[in-house]
Design a protein around this motif. Structure first.
Motif, short mmCIF file in Angstrom:
data_model
loop_
_atom_site.label_atom_id
_atom_site.label_comp_id
_atom_site.label_asym_id
_atom_site.label_seq_id
_atom_site.Cartn_x
_atom_site.Cartn_y
_atom_site.Cartn_z
N ILE A 70 -2.42 107.29 -27.90
CA ILE A 70 -2.32 105.84 -27.69
C ILE A 70 -1.00 105.28 -28.23
O ILE A 70 -0.12 104.93 -27.45
N PRO A 71 -0.81 105.23 -29.56
CA PRO A 71 0.51 104.71 -29.97
C PRO A 71 1.64 105.63 -29.57
O PRO A 71 2.76 105.19 -29.33
N GLY A 72 1.36 106.93 -29.52
CA GLY A 72 2.40 107.88 -29.13
C GLY A 72 2.87 108.69 -30.31
O GLY A 72 2.80 108.25 -31.46
N PRO A 73 3.37 109.87 -30.03
CA PRO A 73 3.81 110.76 -31.11
C PRO A 73 5.08 110.26 -31.78
O PRO A 73 5.90 109.59 -31.15
N ASP A 74 5.23 110.59 -33.05
CA ASP A 74 6.48 110.29 -33.73
C ASP A 74 7.60 111.16 -33.14
O ASP A 74 7.36 112.21 -32.56
N LEU A 75 8.82 110.68 -33.37
CA LEU A 75 9.96 111.52 -33.02
C LEU A 75 9.94 112.77 -33.89
O LEU A 75 9.60 112.71 -35.07
N VAL A 76 10.31 113.88 -33.29
CA VAL A 76 10.37 115.18 -33.98
C VAL A 76 9.01 115.54 -34.59
O VAL A 76 8.93 116.07 -35.69
N ASP A 77 7.95 115.21 -33.91
CA ASP A 77 6.62 115.72 -34.25
C ASP A 77 6.25 116.75 -33.17
O ASP A 77 5.73 116.40 -32.12
N TYR A 78 6.58 117.99 -33.45
CA TYR A 78 6.30 119.06 -32.51
C TYR A 78 5.20 119.98 -33.06
O TYR A 78 5.03 121.11 -32.60
N GLN B 65 15.72 122.71 -28.91
CA GLN B 65 17.05 122.08 -28.82
C GLN B 65 17.04 120.96 -27.78
O GLN B 65 17.68 119.93 -27.97
N TRP B 66 16.31 121.13 -26.68
CA TRP B 66 16.20 120.08 -25.67
C TRP B 66 15.61 118.83 -26.31
O TRP B 66 16.12 117.71 -26.15
N ALA B 67 14.52 119.04 -27.06
CA ALA B 67 13.81 117.90 -27.66
C ALA B 67 14.67 117.21 -28.72
O ALA B 67 14.70 115.98 -28.81
N LEU B 68 15.36 118.01 -29.52
CA LEU B 68 16.16 117.41 -30.60
C LEU B 68 17.40 116.70 -30.07
O LEU B 68 17.96 115.83 -30.74
N THR C 258 0.37 124.20 -8.96
CA THR C 258 1.78 124.61 -8.96
C THR C 258 2.61 123.44 -8.41
O THR C 258 2.07 122.38 -8.10
N HIS C 259 3.92 123.65 -8.27
CA HIS C 259 4.81 122.65 -7.65
C HIS C 259 4.79 121.31 -8.40
O HIS C 259 4.70 120.24 -7.79
N ILE C 260 4.86 121.40 -9.71
CA ILE C 260 4.90 120.19 -10.55
C ILE C 260 6.35 119.91 -10.94
O ILE C 260 7.12 120.82 -11.22
N LYS C 261 6.68 118.65 -10.99
CA LYS C 261 8.05 118.26 -11.35
C LYS C 261 8.35 118.54 -12.82
O LYS C 261 7.43 118.65 -13.64
N GLN C 262 9.64 118.57 -13.13
CA GLN C 262 10.03 118.62 -14.54
C GLN C 262 9.56 117.34 -15.22
O GLN C 262 9.69 116.24 -14.68
N GLY C 263 9.03 117.50 -16.41
CA GLY C 263 8.54 116.33 -17.15
C GLY C 263 8.57 116.62 -18.64
O GLY C 263 9.58 117.12 -19.14
N TRP C 264 7.47 116.32 -19.31
CA TRP C 264 7.42 116.61 -20.74
C TRP C 264 6.05 117.13 -21.13
O TRP C 264 5.03 116.73 -20.57
N HIS C 265 6.07 118.03 -22.11
CA HIS C 265 4.81 118.49 -22.70
C HIS C 265 4.30 117.48 -23.71
O HIS C 265 3.11 117.42 -24.01
N ARG C 266 5.21 116.72 -24.26
CA ARG C 266 4.84 115.62 -25.15
C ARG C 266 5.90 114.56 -24.98
O ARG C 266 7.09 114.88 -24.85
N ARG C 267 5.47 113.31 -25.01
CA ARG C 267 6.41 112.25 -24.63
C ARG C 267 7.34 111.83 -25.77
O ARG C 267 7.69 110.68 -25.92
N ASN C 268 7.71 112.77 -26.58
CA ASN C 268 8.77 112.52 -27.57
C ASN C 268 9.93 113.49 -27.35
O ASN C 268 10.65 113.81 -28.29
N GLY C 269 10.07 113.93 -26.12
CA GLY C 269 11.24 114.72 -25.77
C GLY C 269 10.99 116.18 -25.53
O GLY C 269 11.90 116.89 -25.09
N ILE C 270 9.79 116.68 -25.79
CA ILE C 270 9.54 118.11 -25.52
C ILE C 270 9.45 118.31 -24.02
O ILE C 270 8.56 117.78 -23.35
#
Lengths: 338, 299
Positions: free
Chosen positions: B46-54, B65-68, B160-172
């Motif tokens: 709901i509020p969303g993950p903190d930055l650099v919470d992997y 490195q992508w996430a950071l 299959t055939h899913i676009k590039q996105g994120w595993h977590r919405r803080n950059g992963i």
């Protein structure tokens, strides 16, 4: 791809046998063409190797053909067939057979988005079987489809009078332009060929099918590797990024960053704007990092060792073959040092 | 004796559970409108993950490195403003999930199970008629291409055939080469959704998540929100892509300092998923609170 393949390809270009060019010019022309062939070799190893041509309906009048080296875009309608690129030439019969599954109309145009043999190798054989658009007094004395490209594509496929050209005359574009756009109205649709200056080479274009809402990007975009920047042929990283941003300006997604304008890359799968956005981001970020490193006084070797492409390498990079990650970084570096 | 008595009763207990669970041993009907329960993983969902919470995400070095290097400012670019959560992530968030069957009018066989996901107005089709997945050259979408089959009362879906996105919405990042296996398990008016994501580019091991839904009484909670992107930062160069140079993310220790967790744990990786990692944590210290990252930093 192995060095042997590249050597064989280079030999096939005729450069090794060329004797009339002055040595420096010959070396430059050969290395330029060798990279173009090498790119083809790399790409061949990363995509359809089943020996078949796969034809995919994109939308509107436009189809995508995969399996002949670089992707071929086909615009098909009552007026006939317009191709963007012709493939490597080794699959001409299968390309034509694939087209015949969706139309019996003649091929009137081939638009080359650059001079690469992976994209233009089929020119001669396919154009010969095509038909000119006009007849009577205005008819082309040479039978066959018109080949359209930027002037520099012709320059790199041909040679000054008296010198041996790297490609046969029948493959050369006969309709060229120096700047701006080349506009054609075909199959009830505006087809706009737009220059992308100094990107992959100095003769790149993108082709926009305005009614079908499809863009064929040529070599500035692909889904299988970092962009190939042919410095010897006038390529530059900033031109690639400008070209990608130009495509983004033209593309409009239908809903929530999906669909709408479809984008056919030079190699790889069908895309829409989001795919190109992620690619643009990646290329821009790497460019910015190398630029920052240069400002900090880092050498090329230091930049290569810094791991600036680490997060992108598993998807786009290669340690072997003819277009490695190191070669890409070097091309970015040299682009920015110019 | 107690053990023997329990065993003797177990078949009867099993039958009783089956009887009370409705169609537990046949193909369930998932039709209806489902609402997620956020009692599990609420801070992330709901509020969303903190930055650099992997924490606990089996990312590899490339993903880290992508996430950071990911700067949240990137979401302000026009081309990213309307970016949708992929099928591998969207079921975690606030949404109303409407499910219905599409049947062949002649045979009444189920041809497809449709999902309407209110977030970003996503329509998803799970084909049940055995059709193959598209070729490698076909376009990718946020929801991908899905085929399903019943395994007892569990609907198992492969995408299959899913676009590039994120595993977590803080950059992963999640690559465009992920595959997704899901299990939809109905327990009366309760639905458990399990997702297993494999990513040959950015995950060292499969990422497994689960979330639960309850059957809703109405279906009026949709987001009618066709996203329209705008220029949020006037004057920003068109070619600008916000990011941090490797090693210069100013927020690396912020989450760790806030919750007094060693930074090594917050950076994720497969070992952070397993209990044995607790032993390693004993030898690691969290950053002092006073060194929490300052806002801003080098880009």
């Amino acid at each position: 791809m192995t060095a042997a393949w590249v050597q064989a390809a280079t030999g096939a270009s005729g450069c090794a046998r060329e004797r009339r060019l002055k040595p420096p010019l010959q070396a430059k022309a050969c290395s330029t063409l060798a990279l173009a062939f090498a790119w083809g070799a790399l790409m061949f190893g990363q995509r359809s190797t089943d020996g078949d041509i796969h034809i995919l309906k994109v939308q509107g009048n436009v189809y995508m053909l995969v399996g002949a080296g670089g992707n071929i875009t086909a615009q098909i309608g009552n007026s006939g067939v317009l191709l963007v690129n012709s493939g490597n030439g080794k699959m001409n019969e299968k390309v034509l057979a694939a087209l015949r599954t969706v139309t019996d109309k003649p091929i009137h145009y081939i638009i080359d988005t650059s001079f690469d043999p992976e994209l233009t190798g089929g020119n001669e054989g396919i154009a010969r079987l095509g038909a000119p658009v006009v007849g009577g007094n205005l008819g082309n004395s040479n039978h066959g489809a018109a080949i359209v490209a930027a002037e520099n594509v012709l320059t790199r496929m041909s040679a000054p009078a008296g010198q041996k050209a790297p490609t046969p005359e029948g493959a050369w574009p006969g309709v060229t332009f120096f700047e701006g756009d080349k506009e054609i109205f075909f199959n009830h649709e505006p087809v706009i060929t737009m220059l992308t200056p100094n990107a992959h080479t100095d003769g790149d274009t993108i082709v926009f099918f305005r009614r079908s809402d499809v863009i064929s990007t040529g070599e500035i975009f692909n889904t299988v590797s970092y962009p190939v920047i042919n410095l010897e042929a006038g390529g530059n990283i900033n031109g690639v990024i400008d070209g990608l941003n130009h495509v983004l300006d033209l593309a409009i997604p239908e809903h929530e960053q999906e669909g709408g304008t479809y984008i056919i890359p030079g190699h790889g799968r069908l895309c829409d704007e989001h795919d190109l956005v992620e690619y643009r981001d990646m290329v821009t970020i790497i460019r910015d990092r190398v630029q920052t490193a240069i400002k900090r006084g880092m050498t090329l070797d230091q930049i290569k060792a810094a791991g600036y492409t680490k997060e992108y390498d598993p998807r786009w990079g290669s340690k072997t073959g003819s277009w490695t990650t190191d070669m890409f970084i070097e091309a970015v570096y040299k682009s920015l040092k110019k | 004796m107690k053990v023997v008595r329990t065993l003797a009763w177990s078949p009867l207990l099993l039958l009783a559970v089956a009887a009370l669970s409705g169609p537990a041993f046949g193909q369930a009907d998932l039709s209806g409108t489902w609402l997620p329960q956020f009692t599990e993983d609420q801070p992330e969902r709901i509020p969303g993950p903190d930055l650099v919470d992997y924490l606990g995400i089996p990312i590899n070095d490339a993903a880290r490195q992508w996430a950071l290097s990911w700067d949240p400012d990137r979401l302000g670019l026009q081309e990213h403003q309307c970016q949708v959560h992929t099928a591998a992530y969207i079921y975690r968030g606030p949404l109303q999930l409407r499910i219905w069957e599409e049947r062949d009018p002649q045979t009444q066989d189920v041809v497809a199970i449709r999902n309407y996901i209110s977030t970003y107005e996503q329509n998803r089709t799970i084909w049940m008629d055995g059709r193959p997945h598209p070729s490698d050259y076909a376009a990718h979408t946020w929801m991908g291409f899905s085929t399903g089959k019943w395994e007892g009362n569990i609907l198992t879906v492969y995408t299959t055939h899913i676009k590039q996105g994120w595993h977590r919405r803080n950059g992963i990042p999640s690559s465009d080469l992920i595959t997704l296996t899901e299990h939809f398990i109905r327990h009366d008016n309760h639905l458990t959704h399990v997702s297993i994501v494999t990513d040959p580019i950015y995950l060292a091991e499969p990422l497994i998540k689960s979330q639960d839904y309850v059957l809703a009484g109405n279906s009026g909670g949709n987001w009618l929100w066709p996203c329209e992107y705008v220029d949020e930062v006037p004057g920003r160069p068109h070619s600008s892509v916000p990011s941090y140079m490797p090693g210069q993310n100013p927020f690396v220790t912020e989450f760790a300092a806030k919750y007094q967790i060693p930074v090594e744990a917050t950076l994720g990786g497969p070992e952070t998923m397993y209990p044995e990692f607790q032993q390693k944590l004993k030898d690691l210290k969290p950053p002092p609170r006073s060194k929490a990252a300052q806002a801003g930093g080098n880009r």
